[in-house]
Design an enzyme around this catalytic site. Structure first.
Site, PDB file in Angstrom:
ATOM      1  N   SER A  39    -128.823 101.184  20.993  1.00 63.23           N
ATOM      2  CA  SER A  39    -129.938 101.149  21.938  1.00 63.23           C
ATOM      3  C   SER A  39    -130.622 102.503  22.007  1.00 63.23           C
ATOM      4  CB  SER A  39    -129.418 100.760  23.327  1.00 63.23           C
ATOM      5  OG  SER A  39    -130.452 100.743  24.281  1.00 63.23           O
ATOM      6  N   THR A  64    -143.636  89.802  19.141  1.00 62.92           N
ATOM      7  CA  THR A  64    -144.317  90.983  18.611  1.00 62.92           C
ATOM      8  C   THR A  64    -143.438  92.220  18.760  1.00 62.92           C
ATOM      9  OG1 THR A  64    -146.460  90.042  19.197  1.00 62.92           O
ATOM     10  CG2 THR A  64    -146.381  92.419  18.800  1.00 62.92           C
ATOM     11  N   GLN A 102    -122.674 103.139  23.127  1.00 59.89           N
ATOM     12  CA  GLN A 102    -122.274 104.427  23.709  1.00 59.89           C
ATOM     13  C   GLN A 102    -121.715 105.405  22.671  1.00 59.89           C
ATOM     14  OE1 GLN A 102    -122.954 105.577  26.547  1.00 59.89           O
ATOM     15  NE2 GLN A 102    -123.492 103.761  27.739  1.00 59.89           N
ATOM     16  N   HIS A 139    -132.493 103.952  24.501  1.00 56.76           N
ATOM     17  CA  HIS A 139    -132.530 104.760  25.726  1.00 56.76           C
ATOM     18  C   HIS A 139    -131.191 105.413  26.050  1.00 56.76           C
ATOM     19  CE1 HIS A 139    -130.685 102.107  28.955  1.00 56.76           C
ATOM     20  NE2 HIS A 139    -130.800 101.249  27.958  1.00 56.76           N
ATOM     21  N   ASN A 184    -117.966 101.778  27.694  1.00 56.49           N
ATOM     22  CA  ASN A 184    -119.089 102.298  28.460  1.00 56.49           C
ATOM     23  C   ASN A 184    -118.703 102.759  29.852  1.00 56.49           C
ATOM     24  OD1 ASN A 184    -118.882  99.228  28.651  1.00 56.49           O
ATOM     25  ND2 ASN A 184    -120.082  99.714  30.478  1.00 56.49           N
ATOM     26  N   CYS A 204    -125.355  97.836  34.563  1.00 55.91           N
ATOM     27  CA  CYS A 204    -125.670  96.410  34.685  1.00 55.91           C
ATOM     28  C   CYS A 204    -124.906  95.752  35.816  1.00 55.91           C
ATOM     29  CB  CYS A 204    -125.350  95.682  33.372  1.00 55.91           C
ATOM     30  SG  CYS A 204    -126.252  96.323  31.955  1.00 55.91           S
ATOM     31  N   THR A 248    -128.260  94.864  25.002  1.00 54.79           N
ATOM     32  CA  THR A 248    -127.877  93.527  25.451  1.00 54.79           C
ATOM     33  C   THR A 248    -128.367  92.461  24.491  1.00 54.79           C
ATOM     34  OG1 THR A 248    -127.716  94.095  27.800  1.00 54.79           O
ATOM     35  CG2 THR A 248    -128.235  91.798  27.267  1.00 54.79           C
TER      36      THR A 248
END
Length: 381
Positions: A198, A236, A178, A200, A149, A325, A70
């Site tokens: 991404s 960070t 994806q 995960h 997705n 989402c 995102t």
């Protein structure tokens, strides 16, 4: 327990869990600090960036680490629009993008930009010709996802990207969340300027993602502060998550081709079951090459998708409705409506997404549970 919601998130590799834990416990320095702990953390960050760049066949300085898909999508779309708005206020995307792209374009519309939403065909595929024909003299950004997705259709990214290379005033962003690790992705070769991924989704940790930004492309940052990640992403860096991301990326890419073949077989098996269950309607293309190997999407017209999902939980089986989402929203799927589905079909969409570690026997068990669940729910309608 059978978990078939890998599009939402994937169980991390054990090796990734160990790596993240070790970094959190032993290498907790801030990579911006000038002391030894900080320098050690910075070296780990550099090593992870080098590895991921090598796997994507890009340069390390083209990799910007983020918190996930995102943020990467927001940085790409908003950052490009704010930086290059003087080139033109016309943007192009599709009607079936992930919410983190689709709603960002809607935000830009409210801010004074004009957006063309290209429609897909009935299988969920957007034609490259339709995208290219939408380009105008004042177009400055095109954003098309690689794999949808929700239903898993593969978009013609290479064809679009190579054509757009003839017009360097138009930037090309691809949401590859994806597709990375599932099917081939070549940002440099395909003329992609910006690409999101991404951790995960490929058995890495949550909270880590990346944006590939082609050298020469400038973006306005959407997070302001310490100037990390070349000034594009202040805050960070999540060193444990990024190290885990790099490890998951490497492990996934080492087995990608073998895993894709295995998943394609599982997909064909499940699709055969679905076609034999009265009351289920498949969403997508019948051509295997048009579809991602890890996603099968179908509808159970007349039955709310949320009801079907919760009923399957009684069998200790977990699937999903649409994007994680927005899966809690009680409204028809925007993607299925764009495909031309009626309200009943768009309100009953169900997504199964799996990995190469699933077995044919598990697919058969899922199909049996779906059939019995469908019969049970019909009795109570």
């Amino acid at each position: 327990m059978l978990y078939f919601d890998h599009c939402a998130t994937t169980p991390p590799y054990e090796e990734v869990i160990e790596a993240v834990g070790e970094v959190m416990g032993k290498h907790y320095g801030n990579p911006s600090s000038i002391h030894k702990l900080g320098i050690d953390a910075e070296r780990m960050l550099t090593k992870a960036r080098d590895l991921i760049a090598r796997l994507l066949q890009t340069s390390p300085d083209e990799i910007v680490f983020t918190s996930g898909g995102t943020e990467s999508n927001n940085l790409a779309v908003l950052g490009a629009a704010l930086q290059y708005g003087a080139r033109g206020k016309h943007l192009i995307t599709t009607a079936i993008e992930h919410a983190s792209v689709y709603e960002t374009f809607q935000y830009l519309e409210r801010a004074g930009y004009e957006v063309t939403y290209v429609m897909p065909d009935g299988t969920g595929k957007v034609s490259a010709q339709s995208v290219l024909e939408a380009v105008r003299d004042d177009t400055m950004l095109v954003s098309v996802m690689h794999v949808n997705n929700e239903i898993g259709t593969i978009q013609p990214i290479e064809q679009i990207g190579r054509a757009l290379q003839q017009n360097r005033r138009v930037l090309f962003h691809v949401d590859a969340v994806q597709s990375v690790g599932k099917i081939p992705v070549h940002p440099k070769q395909w003329g992609i300027d910006l690409l999101s991924a991404s951790a995960h989704k490929i058995r890495g940790p949550r909270g880590a993602g990346l944006l590939y930004r082609r050298n020469g492309i400038q973006l306005q940052p959407v997070l302001i502060g310490g100037g990390q990640e070349g000034g594009l992403r202040s805050g960070t860096e999540n060193v444990p998550g990024i190290v885990g991301f790099a490890k998951a990326f490497r492990m996934t890419m080492e087995r990608r081709e073998e895993a894709a073949d295995r998943m394609a077989g599982l997909r064909s098996r499940l699709l055969s079951h679905i076609n034999n269950i009265s009351g289920l309607v498949y969403n997508g293309s019948e051509r295997q090459t048009d579809m991602a190997p890890h996603i099968v999407h179908f509808s159970a017209p007349g039955i709310k998708s949320e009801v079907f999902v919760h009923a399957l939980e009684e069998h200790d089986i977990y699937i999903s409705t649409k994007s994680a989402c927005s899966s809690g929203e009680d409204r028809p799927s925007r993607v299925l409506l764009a495909l031309g589905a009626d309200h009943s079909r768009a309100s009953s969409g169900l997504r199964v997404s799996f990995s190469a570690d699933h077995t044919p026997e598990q697919i058969d068990k899922l199909a049996l549970a779906m059939e019995s669940t469908l019969q049970q729910l019909r009795r109570y309608r």
